[in-house]
Design a protein around this motif. Structure first.
Motif: not given
Length: 135
Positions: A17-32
């Motif tokens: 899910s972290a990789v998909l978020l980075l690839i799809a949206n260019g966003r890091v999956a940092g919860i804070s």
């Protein structure tokens, strides 16, 4: 070995899910950062969906397995709330949380994330060791 399957699949799901978020949206999956942006009213749909997934994940797990895993919190609620506030303060001070630095940052070979993750782990080991001595 079967005792570790849930942890293995959970870790795989977090990584994917972290990789998909980075690839799809260019966003890091940092919860804070995601929660901070959500509270600031930025990208409410994206950030809200991510936070909703965090809340619904355990409910889906319970539905598939019949119950949540056994968990015991031995600290009182005031201590738990203080700990949460300190974690929130620390994530702001460290420019990110364990999920952002430890999962995505390390995968991107970020030196800053490596330093942050080493500090997270050192602080956790020190805190656990001190708490063991106090009790």
């Amino acid at each position: 070995m079967t005792a570790y399957w849930n942890a293995l699949f959970g870790g795989l799901l977090i990584g994917v899910s972290a990789v998909l978020l980075l690839i799809a949206n260019g966003r890091v999956a940092g919860i804070s950062g995601i929660v901070g942006r959500l509270l600031a009213g930025q990208r409410v749909l994206d950030n809200g969906a991510f936070v909703l997934g965090l809340v619904l994940g355990p409910l889906v797990f319970a539905g598939l397995n019949g119950s949540l895993p056994a968990m015991t919190i031995s600290a009182s609620w005031p201590w738990v709330m203080l700990a949460g506030l300190l974690v929130g303060f620390g994530t702001r001070m460290g420019s990110g949380c364990t999920s952002g630095h430890g999962i995505i940052g390390l995968a991107r070979f970020s030196r800053r994330s490596l330093a942050a993750t080493v500090m997270f782990l050192a602080a956790g080991i020190l805190t656990a060791s001190l708490m063991e001595l106090v009790q």
